[in-house]
Design a protein around this motif. Structure first.
Motif, PDB file in Angstrom:
ATOM      1  N   MET A   1      18.690   2.230 -19.145  1.00  0.00           N
ATOM      2  CA  MET A   1      18.110   0.912 -19.333  1.00  0.00           C
ATOM      3  C   MET A   1      16.741   1.082 -19.949  1.00  0.00           C
ATOM      4  SD  MET A   1      17.566  -2.004 -16.393  1.00  0.00           S
ATOM      5  CE  MET A   1      17.093  -3.674 -16.821  1.00  0.00           C
ATOM      6  N   ASP A   2      16.377   0.232 -20.919  1.00  0.00           N
ATOM      7  CA  ASP A   2      15.051   0.283 -21.507  1.00  0.00           C
ATOM      8  C   ASP A   2      14.459  -1.118 -21.542  1.00  0.00           C
ATOM      9  OD1 ASP A   2      16.378  -0.962 -23.571  1.00  0.00           O
ATOM     10  OD2 ASP A   2      16.266   0.729 -24.944  1.00  0.00           O
ATOM     11  N   GLY A   3      13.301  -1.264 -22.170  1.00  0.00           N
ATOM     12  CA  GLY A   3      12.654  -2.561 -22.260  1.00  0.00           C
ATOM     13  C   GLY A   3      11.971  -3.000 -20.980  1.00  0.00           C
ATOM     14  N   LEU A   4      11.686  -2.053 -20.071  1.00  0.00           N
ATOM     15  CA  LEU A   4      11.017  -2.378 -18.821  1.00  0.00           C
ATOM     16  C   LEU A   4       9.501  -2.314 -18.992  1.00  0.00           C
ATOM     17  CD1 LEU A   4      13.212  -0.180 -16.448  1.00  0.00           C
ATOM     18  CD2 LEU A   4      13.435  -2.645 -16.858  1.00  0.00           C
ATOM     19  N   GLY A   5       8.786  -2.941 -18.061  1.00  0.00           N
ATOM     20  CA  GLY A   5       7.343  -2.769 -18.003  1.00  0.00           C
ATOM     21  C   GLY A   5       7.054  -1.421 -17.361  1.00  0.00           C
ATOM     22  N   PHE A   6       6.679  -1.446 -16.099  1.00  0.00           N
ATOM     23  CA  PHE A   6       6.497  -0.222 -15.326  1.00  0.00           C
ATOM     24  C   PHE A   6       7.399  -0.314 -14.102  1.00  0.00           C
ATOM     25  CE2 PHE A   6       2.629  -0.765 -17.741  1.00  0.00           C
ATOM     26  CZ  PHE A   6       2.396   0.512 -18.241  1.00  0.00           C
ATOM     27  N   GLY A   7       8.498   0.403 -14.133  1.00  0.00           N
ATOM     28  CA  GLY A   7       9.408   0.390 -12.992  1.00  0.00           C
ATOM     29  C   GLY A   7       8.816   1.181 -11.839  1.00  0.00           C
ATOM     30  N   GLU A   8       8.929   0.627 -10.642  1.00  0.00           N
ATOM     31  CA  GLU A   8       8.407   1.266  -9.440  1.00  0.00           C
ATOM     32  C   GLU A   8       9.299   0.941  -8.252  1.00  0.00           C
ATOM     33  OE1 GLU A   8       6.318   3.296  -8.257  1.00  0.00           O
ATOM     34  OE2 GLU A   8       4.508   3.480  -9.498  1.00  0.00           O
ATOM     35  N   SER A   9       9.082   1.672  -7.157  1.00  0.00           N
ATOM     36  CA  SER A   9       9.722   1.399  -5.873  1.00  0.00           C
ATOM     37  C   SER A   9      11.249   1.342  -5.973  1.00  0.00           C
ATOM     38  CB  SER A   9       9.175   0.082  -5.293  1.00  0.00           C
ATOM     39  OG  SER A   9       9.491  -0.063  -3.937  1.00  0.00           O
ATOM     40  N   PRO A  10      11.907   2.342  -6.594  1.00  0.00           N
ATOM     41  CA  PRO A  10      13.374   2.302  -6.696  1.00  0.00           C
ATOM     42  C   PRO A  10      14.034   2.543  -5.340  1.00  0.00           C
ATOM     43  CG  PRO A  10      12.557   4.409  -7.471  1.00  0.00           C
ATOM     44  CD  PRO A  10      11.343   3.560  -7.191  1.00  0.00           C
ATOM     45  N   ARG A  11      15.108   1.809  -5.082  1.00  0.00           N
ATOM     46  CA  ARG A  11      15.872   1.928  -3.830  1.00  0.00           C
ATOM     47  C   ARG A  11      17.352   1.793  -4.157  1.00  0.00           C
ATOM     48  NH1 ARG A  11      10.997   3.069  -2.684  1.00  0.00           N
ATOM     49  NH2 ARG A  11       9.773   1.906  -1.162  1.00  0.00           N
ATOM     50  N   TRP A  12      18.168   2.712  -3.640  1.00  0.00           N
ATOM     51  CA  TRP A  12      19.617   2.583  -3.779  1.00  0.00           C
ATOM     52  C   TRP A  12      20.108   1.721  -2.624  1.00  0.00           C
ATOM     53  CZ3 TRP A  12      22.993   3.205  -7.494  1.00  0.00           C
ATOM     54  CH2 TRP A  12      24.358   3.187  -7.185  1.00  0.00           C
ATOM     55  N   HIS A  13      20.708   0.574  -2.938  1.00  0.00           N
ATOM     56  CA  HIS A  13      21.051  -0.407  -1.896  1.00  0.00           C
ATOM     57  C   HIS A  13      22.275  -1.188  -2.334  1.00  0.00           C
ATOM     58  CE1 HIS A  13      20.281  -3.306   1.360  1.00  0.00           C
ATOM     59  NE2 HIS A  13      20.495  -4.265   0.483  1.00  0.00           N
ATOM     60  N   GLY A  14      23.298  -1.205  -1.500  1.00  0.00           N
ATOM     61  CA  GLY A  14      24.480  -2.011  -1.781  1.00  0.00           C
ATOM     62  C   GLY A  14      25.199  -1.616  -3.055  1.00  0.00           C
ATOM     63  N   GLY A  15      25.196  -0.325  -3.374  1.00  0.00           N
ATOM     64  CA  GLY A  15      25.915   0.146  -4.547  1.00  0.00           C
ATOM     65  C   GLY A  15      25.201  -0.052  -5.866  1.00  0.00           C
ATOM     66  N   ARG A  16      23.911  -0.436  -5.816  1.00  0.00           N
ATOM     67  CA  ARG A  16      23.116  -0.613  -7.035  1.00  0.00           C
ATOM     68  C   ARG A  16      21.716  -0.053  -6.815  1.00  0.00           C
ATOM     69  NH1 ARG A  16      23.560  -6.822  -8.899  1.00  0.00           N
ATOM     70  NH2 ARG A  16      23.026  -7.193  -6.709  1.00  0.00           N
ATOM     71  N   LEU A  17      21.025   0.213  -7.923  1.00  0.00           N
ATOM     72  CA  LEU A  17      19.627   0.605  -7.848  1.00  0.00           C
ATOM     73  C   LEU A  17      18.767  -0.642  -7.988  1.00  0.00           C
ATOM     74  CD1 LEU A  17      17.856   3.297  -7.744  1.00  0.00           C
ATOM     75  CD2 LEU A  17      17.241   2.607 -10.071  1.00  0.00           C
ATOM     76  N   TRP A  18      17.939  -0.876  -6.992  1.00  0.00           N
ATOM     77  CA  TRP A  18      16.965  -1.957  -7.025  1.00  0.00           C
ATOM     78  C   TRP A  18      15.589  -1.364  -7.330  1.00  0.00           C
ATOM     79  CZ3 TRP A  18      17.578  -6.957  -4.016  1.00  0.00           C
ATOM     80  CH2 TRP A  18      18.920  -7.205  -3.692  1.00  0.00           C
ATOM     81  N   PHE A  19      14.748  -2.108  -8.040  1.00  0.00           N
ATOM     82  CA  PHE A  19      13.391  -1.633  -8.283  1.00  0.00           C
ATOM     83  C   PHE A  19      12.491  -2.804  -8.663  1.00  0.00           C
ATOM     84  CE2 PHE A  19      15.625  -1.253 -12.323  1.00  0.00           C
ATOM     85  CZ  PHE A  19      14.736  -1.758 -13.256  1.00  0.00           C
ATOM     86  N   ALA A  20      11.188  -2.551  -8.565  1.00  0.00           N
ATOM     87  CA  ALA A  20      10.168  -3.530  -8.958  1.00  0.00           C
ATOM     88  C   ALA A  20       9.758  -3.244 -10.392  1.00  0.00           C
ATOM     89  CB  ALA A  20       8.960  -3.420  -8.027  1.00  0.00           C
ATOM     90  N   ASN A  21       9.755  -4.283 -11.235  1.00  0.00           N
ATOM     91  CA  ASN A  21       9.369  -4.144 -12.633  1.00  0.00           C
ATOM     92  C   ASN A  21       7.965  -4.714 -12.799  1.00  0.00           C
ATOM     93  OD1 ASN A  21       9.554  -3.568 -15.354  1.00  0.00           O
ATOM     94  ND2 ASN A  21      10.757  -5.387 -15.852  1.00  0.00           N
ATOM     95  N   TRP A  22       6.957  -3.834 -12.673  1.00  0.00           N
ATOM     96  CA  TRP A  22       5.570  -4.275 -12.769  1.00  0.00           C
ATOM     97  C   TRP A  22       5.270  -4.807 -14.161  1.00  0.00           C
ATOM     98  CZ3 TRP A  22       2.014  -0.128 -10.056  1.00  0.00           C
ATOM     99  CH2 TRP A  22       2.426   0.007  -8.718  1.00  0.00           C
TER     100      TRP A  22
END
Length: 281
Positions: A1-22
């Motif tokens: 995946m591209d086009g993100l700001g600053f990805g942070e705080s990644p967590r594997w949860h419920g079969g997907r990767l969740w993260f904060a896009n600063w």
């Protein structure tokens, strides 16, 4: 995946990767095909912010000096005010008992960061894991705290001290307080650990922005593996169906003054890891 700001705080949860896009104020979840879904929104100027879950499935979001909770309708509501402990909070981890640890710091008169703290909100041990409304400081003199992780047995918290070039460990007491502070790994001068995660062999993966890499280290500091990148590594997390995919959030770093620019150099990358995920987050 591209086009993100600053990805942070990644967590594997419920079969997907969740993260904060600063920089965009988004909490995203991404599946194995790279399809993303917006899961929550915070004010875009709220940097830093991070995420984790209580054992009952409620999403928590640290935003500035506030701890927010996501309601069933998707809205974020205030849960706790952390401003009495520090001005800005960074990373969040919830242990297996529902205790919430958050690290933060205050700005000095030059705009730099004073030595930071770790704050705790304890769970009451009842169904639903209601959190205490009042946070308490459980550690201080943290040299710019970044990623945190709790071992699978719940006995140890490890924090990345980015300005200290080290990973620091604490014993977790029955009441959630921290004791027996020690250097878990001295990474050496010039190493700046950011987001971290644990694996089942007891090693820590840490991301490093200025050195543009993710590094796997054993307790004591032995380097076990290095993944080199073409841009700064902000955070990493083990996940995937068997826990052996290392997810890396990376972006070009041009200083704090450019964090809210419209340039989107952030990538989500993956590579195979030798041991599966362990612990929290």
């Amino acid at each position: 995946m591209d086009g993100l700001g600053f990805g942070e705080s990644p967590r594997w949860h419920g079969g997907r990767l969740w993260f904060a896009n600063w920089g965009t104020g988004e909490v995203l979840a991404v599946d194995s095909d790279g399809k993303s879904e917006l899961m929550a929104s915070v004010p875009a100027e709220t940097i830093p912010f991070s995420i984790d879950w209580l054992p009952d499935g409620r999403l928590l979001v640290v935003a500035g000096s506030k701890l927010l909770r996501q309601e069933p309708d998707g809205s974020l509501v205030p849960h706790a005010d952390l401003s009495g402990i520090a001005t800005v909070f960074n990373e969040l981890v919830v242990d297996g008992r529902g205790n919430v640890y958050v690290n933060g710091a205050d700005l000095d008169e030059t705009g730099g960061f004073r030595p930071g703290v770790i704050a705790l909100l304890t769970a009451d041990g009842q169904p639903g894991h209601q959190l205490s409304a009042e946070a308490q400081q459980v550690a201080g003199e943290i040299a710019f705290g970044n990623g945190m992780a709790v071992t699978a047995d719940g006995s140890t918290l490890i924090v990345a001290e980015s300005f200290g070039c080290r990973l620091t460990a604490f014993d977790i007491a029955e009441d959630g307080s921290l004791a027996n502070r020690r250097v878990w790994a001295d990474l050496g001068e010039g190493q700046h650990p950011d987001g971290i995660c644990l694996d089942a062999e007891g090693a820590v993966w840490y991301a490093d922005v200025p050195n543009k890499q993710c590094v796997r280290v054993a307790e004591g500091g032995e380097v076990l593996q290095t993944v080199d990148l073409d841009r700064g590594a902000f955070a990493c997390m083990l996940g995937g169906p068997d826990g052996t995919t290392l997810f890396i959030l990376a972006a070009e770093w041009r200083g704090f003054e450019n964090m809210l620019s419209d340039e989107r150099t952030g990538h989500l990358l993956t590579t195979a890891a030798p041991a599966p995920h362990s612990g929290h987050p």
